[in-house]
Write a protein that holds these residues in place. Sequence first.
Motif, PDB file in Angstrom:
ATOM      1  N   ILE A 161       0.843  -1.213   0.000  1.00 28.02           N
ATOM      2  CA  ILE A 161       0.000   0.000   0.000  1.00 28.02           C
ATOM      3  C   ILE A 161       0.871   1.254   0.000  1.00 28.02           C
ATOM      4  N   ASP A 162       1.924   1.260   0.800  1.00 27.03           N
ATOM      5  CA  ASP A 162       2.829   2.411   0.819  1.00 27.03           C
ATOM      6  C   ASP A 162       3.430   2.657  -0.561  1.00 27.03           C
ATOM      7  N   ALA A 163       3.867   1.568  -1.196  1.00 27.89           N
ATOM      8  CA  ALA A 163       4.460   1.695  -2.530  1.00 27.89           C
ATOM      9  C   ALA A 163       3.425   2.185  -3.542  1.00 27.89           C
ATOM     10  N   ALA A 164       2.188   1.708  -3.416  1.00 34.43           N
ATOM     11  CA  ALA A 164       1.123   2.119  -4.344  1.00 34.43           C
ATOM     12  C   ALA A 164       0.867   3.615  -4.203  1.00 34.43           C
ATOM     13  N   ARG A 165       0.847   4.116  -2.969  1.00 43.33           N
ATOM     14  CA  ARG A 165       0.634   5.558  -2.761  1.00 43.33           C
ATOM     15  C   ARG A 165       1.724   6.373  -3.440  1.00 43.33           C
ATOM     16  N   THR A 166       2.973   5.922  -3.264  1.00 45.58           N
ATOM     17  CA  THR A 166       4.102   6.626  -3.882  1.00 45.58           C
ATOM     18  C   THR A 166       3.957   6.628  -5.403  1.00 45.58           C
ATOM     19  N   GLU A 167       3.618   5.457  -5.958  1.00 45.01           N
ATOM     20  CA  GLU A 167       3.507   5.325  -7.419  1.00 45.01           C
ATOM     21  C   GLU A 167       2.333   6.141  -7.969  1.00 45.01           C
ATOM     22  N   PHE A 168       1.139   6.005  -7.359  1.00 42.99           N
ATOM     23  CA  PHE A 168      -0.035   6.750  -7.839  1.00 42.99           C
ATOM     24  C   PHE A 168       0.187   8.257  -7.697  1.00 42.99           C
ATOM     25  N   SER A 169       0.846   8.655  -6.609  1.00 40.16           N
ATOM     26  CA  SER A 169       1.079  10.076  -6.365  1.00 40.16           C
ATOM     27  C   SER A 169       1.996  10.661  -7.428  1.00 40.16           C
ATOM     28  N   ALA A 170       3.032   9.892  -7.798  1.00 45.39           N
ATOM     29  CA  ALA A 170       4.004  10.409  -8.756  1.00 45.39           C
ATOM     30  C   ALA A 170       3.479  10.370 -10.182  1.00 45.39           C
ATOM     31  N   LYS A 171       2.738   9.306 -10.523  1.00 45.12           N
ATOM     32  CA  LYS A 171       2.401   9.101 -11.938  1.00 45.12           C
ATOM     33  C   LYS A 171       0.914   9.185 -12.253  1.00 45.12           C
ATOM     34  N   GLY A 172       0.056   9.223 -11.237  1.00 40.47           N
ATOM     35  CA  GLY A 172      -1.380   9.138 -11.509  1.00 40.47           C
ATOM     36  C   GLY A 172      -1.779   7.692 -11.758  1.00 40.47           C
ATOM     37  N   TYR A 173      -3.074   7.485 -11.919  1.00 43.86           N
ATOM     38  CA  TYR A 173      -3.590   6.115 -11.985  1.00 43.86           C
ATOM     39  C   TYR A 173      -3.149   5.368 -13.238  1.00 43.86           C
ATOM     40  N   ASP A 174      -3.339   6.003 -14.386  1.00 43.38           N
ATOM     41  CA  ASP A 174      -3.110   5.302 -15.654  1.00 43.38           C
ATOM     42  C   ASP A 174      -1.676   4.847 -15.834  1.00 43.38           C
ATOM     43  N   ALA A 175      -0.738   5.728 -15.520  1.00 39.63           N
ATOM     44  CA  ALA A 175       0.669   5.441 -15.806  1.00 39.63           C
ATOM     45  C   ALA A 175       1.311   4.552 -14.736  1.00 39.63           C
ATOM     46  N   SER A 176       0.593   4.279 -13.664  1.00 38.15           N
ATOM     47  CA  SER A 176       1.153   3.400 -12.626  1.00 38.15           C
ATOM     48  C   SER A 176       0.943   1.941 -13.011  1.00 38.15           C
ATOM     49  N   SER A 177       1.913   1.086 -12.666  1.00 36.72           N
ATOM     50  CA  SER A 177       1.757  -0.342 -12.960  1.00 36.72           C
ATOM     51  C   SER A 177       1.939  -1.162 -11.694  1.00 36.72           C
ATOM     52  N   LEU A 178       1.225  -2.284 -11.630  1.00 33.55           N
ATOM     53  CA  LEU A 178       1.361  -3.178 -10.484  1.00 33.55           C
ATOM     54  C   LEU A 178       2.791  -3.712 -10.387  1.00 33.55           C
ATOM     55  N   ARG A 179       3.426  -3.909 -11.546  1.00 36.66           N
ATOM     56  CA  ARG A 179       4.804  -4.399 -11.551  1.00 36.66           C
ATOM     57  C   ARG A 179       5.745  -3.389 -10.870  1.00 36.66           C
ATOM     58  N   ALA A 180       5.565  -2.107 -11.212  1.00 34.06           N
ATOM     59  CA  ALA A 180       6.413  -1.074 -10.608  1.00 34.06           C
ATOM     60  C   ALA A 180       6.133  -0.963  -9.103  1.00 34.06           C
ATOM     61  N   ILE A 181       4.879  -1.117  -8.729  1.00 32.36           N
ATOM     62  CA  ILE A 181       4.524  -1.053  -7.305  1.00 32.36           C
ATOM     63  C   ILE A 181       5.163  -2.221  -6.557  1.00 32.36           C
TER      64      ILE A 181
END
Lengths: 214, 214
Positions: free
Chosen positions: B29-49
């Motif tokens: 969840i912490d990683a997802a927040r960082t990823e969504f915050s930086a890139k927004g929903y569309d550009a975030s990937s589960l792999r990167a998270i």
Amino acid sequence: MTPARAPGEPGNVRRGRRPAGQDTRTAIIDAARTEFSAKGYDASSLRAIARLAEVDPALVHHYFDGKAGLFVESMSLPINPAFLIDTIVAGPREDVGERLVRTFFDIWDSPQGRERLVALIRSAVSNDDAARMLREFLAREVFTKVAESVGVPQPHLRAGVAAAQMIGLAMMRYVIGFEPVVRASVDDLVALVAPTLQRYLTDPRNGDMAHQSH
Amino acid sequence: MTPARAPGEPGNVRRGRRPAGQDTRTAIIDAARTEFSAKGYDASSLRAIARLAEVDPALVHHYFDGKAGLFVESMSLPINPAFLIDTIVAGPREDVGERLVRTFFDIWDSPQGRERLVALIRSAVSNDDAARMLREFLAREVFTKVAESVGVPQPHLRAGVAAAQMIGLAMMRYVIGFEPVVRASVDDLVALVAPTLQRYLTDPRNGDMAHQSH
């Protein structure tokens, strides 16, 4: 800003595909609004805007000072902000909140007004240049001018809080699409929100730490 | 939603690289927040998270119902909304506006709260799924519950207009960075904005077309 006329348009401009008499500059601005609205600032390109406007890319560079300059011009209100401020400040002070809310929704509810508003919000949220432009616009334009002309304390904070109410409503009505706000009539919105802007921009008693005891 | 414990974590999970005892689910969840915050929903990937959380991507799928499910959970308030609503509704009704404004800024001014708020706004503005989630959250949660519990007319519109004020302030303070709103103390913001939320959510006299004569 009134740029000089094009000294001679490049031969491959497909003017024939636009209605006769349509101004090239206007066509480019219209195309820019469409592009910025759909893609936001970063993902929009001058090349795509030129294609959409059916003009040669060189003409975009002739009329506008790069992507940033085109953005500023394409985001401008459909009426002159100075005229808007005069109209809003000139009337009775006790109605300034209502005039502001009604004027904004009159502009935003038109298809063209809505398109450029959504483009502005999408761009400001995703791009630092666009955010800076919006900041500078807010610091200079309508809300700040009204608060300063009335002489309330903390005029810049009050302008920011008033602008926040209107930007938030724009998000709900045009971007996020929160149904009760989408379906509301302008009269209902004015009835709820006009007293808020009226208080922020003209009532010196509020914001004076009346809640300090809590 | 409390998912079952992982029946057996894949062998290539690099648990050793995270502090001992840190919960895998929390790390994702912490990683997802960082990823969504930086890139927004569309550009975030589960792999990167998964990479950011230092877990195997299969674990992300084990704990969460896809990208949408992970987004909803990562965007949730740091405290249980039901508890938040109880706290806000339970106190004296005449202070509900102040409790709301103060609670939101207490959460948002923390680095973690700010990060997930910016992620939510960036995503909702650029992505239809995220906008829908925010719409549904707004229709179900804090503002609507307060307006319904008080029994004002047009509770959903009032909730939307109150939420618009707070979302707009979040835009100004955390996304666009309009200086007077960024620099304002929570007390100054409460003094200006609490009476607004108080009126929207609890005062049945407002929004009844008092401005109809204009």
